[in-house]
Scaffold this motif. Structure first.
Motif, PDB file in Angstrom:
ATOM      1  N   GLN A   3       0.653  -1.190   0.116  1.00 25.58           N
ATOM      2  CA  GLN A   3      -0.006  -0.078  -0.088  1.00 25.58           C
ATOM      3  C   GLN A   3       0.855   1.383   0.100  1.00 25.58           C
ATOM      4  O   GLN A   3       2.132   1.141   0.513  1.00 25.58           O
ATOM      5  CB  GLN A   3      -0.759   0.184   1.069  1.00 25.58           C
ATOM      6  N   MET A  38      -1.020  12.551   6.452  1.00 28.34           N
ATOM      7  CA  MET A  38      -2.236  12.837   6.936  1.00 28.34           C
ATOM      8  C   MET A  38      -2.306  14.121   7.995  1.00 28.34           C
ATOM      9  O   MET A  38      -3.062  15.056   8.016  1.00 28.34           O
ATOM     10  CB  MET A  38      -3.115  11.833   7.344  1.00 28.34           C
ATOM     11  N   SER A  39      -1.377  13.966   8.808  1.00 29.13           N
ATOM     12  CA  SER A  39      -1.154  15.127   9.890  1.00 29.13           C
ATOM     13  C   SER A  39       0.107  15.052  10.179  1.00 29.13           C
ATOM     14  O   SER A  39       1.109  13.933  10.341  1.00 29.13           O
ATOM     15  CB  SER A  39      -2.179  14.859  10.860  1.00 29.13           C
ATOM     16  N   LYS A  85       2.101  16.801  13.672  1.00 28.76           N
ATOM     17  CA  LYS A  85       2.031  17.470  15.136  1.00 28.76           C
ATOM     18  C   LYS A  85       3.407  17.500  15.593  1.00 28.76           C
ATOM     19  O   LYS A  85       4.261  16.897  15.552  1.00 28.76           O
ATOM     20  CB  LYS A  85       1.252  16.493  15.800  1.00 28.76           C
ATOM     21  N   HIS A  90       3.022   3.871  16.592  1.00 27.74           N
ATOM     22  CA  HIS A  90       1.795   3.238  16.620  1.00 27.74           C
ATOM     23  C   HIS A  90       1.552   2.767  15.166  1.00 27.74           C
ATOM     24  O   HIS A  90       1.557   3.437  14.276  1.00 27.74           O
ATOM     25  CB  HIS A  90       0.946   4.085  17.059  1.00 27.74           C
ATOM     26  N   ASP A  91       1.240   1.394  15.415  1.00 27.57           N
ATOM     27  CA  ASP A  91       0.955   0.807  14.023  1.00 27.57           C
ATOM     28  C   ASP A  91      -0.490   0.774  14.094  1.00 27.57           C
ATOM     29  O   ASP A  91      -0.932  -0.258  14.672  1.00 27.57           O
ATOM     30  CB  ASP A  91       1.598  -0.527  14.023  1.00 27.57           C
ATOM     31  N   GLY A  92      -1.316   1.348  13.604  1.00 29.69           N
ATOM     32  CA  GLY A  92      -2.781   1.402  13.692  1.00 29.69           C
ATOM     33  C   GLY A  92      -3.427   0.788  12.357  1.00 29.69           C
ATOM     34  O   GLY A  92      -2.567  -0.153  11.397  1.00 29.69           O
ATOM     35  N   SER A  93      -4.740   0.371  12.315  1.00 31.58           N
ATOM     36  CA  SER A  93      -5.392  -0.278  11.109  1.00 31.58           C
ATOM     37  C   SER A  93      -5.553   0.839   9.847  1.00 31.58           C
ATOM     38  O   SER A  93      -6.453   1.680  10.174  1.00 31.58           O
ATOM     39  CB  SER A  93      -6.746  -0.677  11.807  1.00 31.58           C
ATOM     40  N   GLY A  94      -4.484   0.632   9.094  1.00 29.92           N
ATOM     41  CA  GLY A  94      -4.739   1.685   7.887  1.00 29.92           C
ATOM     42  C   GLY A  94      -3.992   2.763   8.105  1.00 29.92           C
ATOM     43  O   GLY A  94      -4.025   3.601   7.322  1.00 29.92           O
ATOM     44  N   TYR A  95      -3.260   2.990   9.219  1.00 36.45           N
ATOM     45  CA  TYR A  95      -2.621   4.141   9.377  1.00 36.45           C
ATOM     46  C   TYR A  95      -1.436   3.761  10.354  1.00 36.45           C
ATOM     47  O   TYR A  95      -1.256   2.891  11.045  1.00 36.45           O
ATOM     48  CB  TYR A  95      -3.415   5.204  10.014  1.00 36.45           C
ATOM     49  N   VAL A 151       1.863   5.820  12.785  1.00 34.98           N
ATOM     50  CA  VAL A 151       2.289   7.129  13.387  1.00 34.98           C
ATOM     51  C   VAL A 151       3.553   6.754  13.628  1.00 34.98           C
ATOM     52  O   VAL A 151       4.273   5.914  14.168  1.00 34.98           O
ATOM     53  CB  VAL A 151       1.817   7.473  14.766  1.00 34.98           C
ATOM     54  N   GLU A 206       5.871  14.697  14.834  1.00 35.39           N
ATOM     55  CA  GLU A 206       5.071  13.409  14.963  1.00 35.39           C
ATOM     56  C   GLU A 206       4.239  13.304  13.804  1.00 35.39           C
ATOM     57  O   GLU A 206       3.484  14.227  13.094  1.00 35.39           O
ATOM     58  CB  GLU A 206       4.224  13.516  16.356  1.00 35.39           C
ATOM     59  N   LEU A 210       1.691  11.094  10.931  1.00 36.00           N
ATOM     60  CA  LEU A 210       0.544  10.298  10.733  1.00 36.00           C
ATOM     61  C   LEU A 210       0.409  10.159   9.373  1.00 36.00           C
ATOM     62  O   LEU A 210       0.235  10.986   8.721  1.00 36.00           O
ATOM     63  CB  LEU A 210      -0.579  10.686  11.471  1.00 36.00           C
ATOM     64  N   ARG A 220      -1.501   7.732   6.246  1.00 34.26           N
ATOM     65  CA  ARG A 220      -2.545   6.990   5.949  1.00 34.26           C
ATOM     66  C   ARG A 220      -2.028   5.932   4.619  1.00 34.26           C
ATOM     67  O   ARG A 220      -1.743   6.494   3.737  1.00 34.26           O
ATOM     68  CB  ARG A 220      -3.911   7.401   5.644  1.00 34.26           C
ATOM     69  N   SER A 221      -2.237   4.434   4.952  1.00 34.87           N
ATOM     70  CA  SER A 221      -2.128   3.705   3.894  1.00 34.87           C
ATOM     71  C   SER A 221      -3.214   3.171   3.131  1.00 34.87           C
ATOM     72  O   SER A 221      -4.121   2.825   3.767  1.00 34.87           O
ATOM     73  CB  SER A 221      -1.271   2.488   4.517  1.00 34.87           C
ATOM     74  N   LYS A 254      -6.110  -2.119  18.882  1.00 33.70           N
ATOM     75  CA  LYS A 254      -5.975  -1.674  17.641  1.00 33.70           C
ATOM     76  C   LYS A 254      -7.212  -1.853  17.248  1.00 33.70           C
ATOM     77  O   LYS A 254      -7.771  -2.874  16.688  1.00 33.70           O
ATOM     78  CB  LYS A 254      -4.794  -2.558  16.854  1.00 33.70           C
ATOM     79  N   GLU A 281      -9.765  -1.058   9.109  1.00 33.24           N
ATOM     80  CA  GLU A 281      -9.660  -1.606   7.540  1.00 33.24           C
ATOM     81  C   GLU A 281     -10.768  -2.813   7.641  1.00 33.24           C
ATOM     82  O   GLU A 281     -11.576  -2.761   6.440  1.00 33.24           O
ATOM     83  CB  GLU A 281      -8.519  -1.881   7.273  1.00 33.24           C
TER      84      GLU A 281
END
Lengths: 152, 97
Positions: free
Chosen positions: A68, A73-74, A76, A98-103, A105, A121, A123, A125-126, B58, B62
Motif C-alpha cells: 500500500q 495525513m497529519s 503534530k 503506533h501501528d494502527g489499522s490503515g495508518y 504514526v 510526529e 501520521l 494513512r496507507s 488496535k 480496515e
C-alpha cells in the motif's frame, strides 16, 4: 536532495524493524533559495517536514513490501530548532510509534553534523496504490536510494 | 447500555470532542459517527489513534470498512456510538483473554 522535484532522500542507511535511518545533502544551489531567503538561503521548514514524511513513508513501504502507499495525513509537534542551508548533510530518522489499522504514526527527526534541526510526529494513512505508475515510480525510487530489498 | 459500556461511551465521546469540532453535548449513544456527527476522515483517524492509545487496542477499521462495503455488516454495527463502545469493549476483553 532535489528540492524542486521533492526528492528529499538520497540514501537509506538502514531499515531495521520499526526504524529507518536515511541521509541527504542539501543542494548547493536551488531556485528555492532565491526566494527563501535572498542573501540568507535556508531550507524551508515545510521541506524539512516533507523530508521527515518521506523518511517515514520509505519506512512504511519497506515494512509493507509496497502493498500500500502511505499518504501524509497529519503533522503534530513540528519543531524547527536550527537553520539549515546549502550543502548541509542531513541525517534523518523515523521510528514507528503506533501501528494502527490503515495508518501509521512515526516520530521523525532531522539532524545535521550532530545538531538537531527538526522533529515531528507524523501520521500517514496507507491506501491501495491509486495508479500502477505510482507503484512503479516508487519502486524505481526505492532502488535509487537503496531501500533494503529494492537495490538497483 | 451496560455500566461498563456506558463508561466506554463517555470516554469515546470525550475523545471525539477533543479531536474534532463536535461538541461533547451533541454526542449521544444513538449518534452515527459520520452521518450525525459529520466526522471527516482525518478527524476519524485522529480519533481512532486516540482510542487505540486510550484503550491499548488496535481498532480494526480496515476490517470493519471491508465488512460494511461487502454488505456483511450494517455500518451502524460499528459506527453508531453505543455500538462502537460495545465493539471497543469486545476488543478490550479479547486483548485480556
Amino acid at each position: 536532495m532535489r528540492l524542486e522535484y521533492f526528492q528529499m532522500i538520497d540514501r537509506v542507511v538502514s531499515l531495521e524493524g520499526d526504524a529507518i535511518v536515511v541521509e541527504s545533502r542539501v543542494p548547493q544551489e536551488s531556485p528555492v533559495f532565491e526566494g527563501h531567503f535572498p542573501g540568507h538561503p535556508l531550507v524551508p521548514g515545510v521541506l524539512l517536514v516533507e523530508t521527515m514524511a518521506q523518511a517515514s513513508g520509505w519506512l512504511i513501504l519497506g515494512r509493507n513490501g509496497f502493498a500500500q502507499m502511505p499518504f501524509l495525513m497529519s503533522v503534530k509537534e513540528a519543531k524547527f530548532r536550527n537553520f539549515v542551508g546549502p550543502d548541509a548533510p542531513l541525517d534523518v530518522t523515523a521510528k514507528v510509534t503506533h501501528d494502527g489499522s490503515g495508518y501509521t504514526v512515526t516520530e521523525a527527526r532531522v539532524s545535521s553534523a550532530g545538531k538537531r534541526i527538526a522533529d515531528a510526529e507524523i501520521l500517514l494513512r496507507s491506501m491501495p496504490f491509486p495508479h500502477p505508475d505510482l507503484q512503479a515510480a516508487m519502486r524505481a525510487n526505492a532502488a535509487r536510494i537503496g531501500l533494503p530489498g529494492h537495490a538497483a | 447500555m451496560a455500566a461498563d459500556t456506558s463508561a466506554t461511551f463517555d470516554k469515546v465521546a470525550d475523545i471525539i470532542a477533543e479531536n474534532s469540532e463536535v461538541s461533547r453535548e451533541s454526542i449521544t449513544p444513538e449518534s452515527h459517527v459520520t452521518e450525525d456527527l459529520g466526522i471527516d476522515s482525518l478527524d476519524f483517524l485522529d480519533i481512532v489513534f486516540a482510542i487505540d492509545k486510550a484503550f491499548g487496542i488496535k481498532v480494526p477499521v480496515e476490517k470493519w470498512t471491508q465488512e460494511v462495503n461487502a454488505g456483511e455488516k450494517p455500518a451502524e454495527h460499528y459506527f453508531v456510538m453505543k455500538n462502537l463502545a460495545a465493539r471497543i469493549d469486545e476488543l478490550v476483553a479479547a486483548k485480556g483473554a
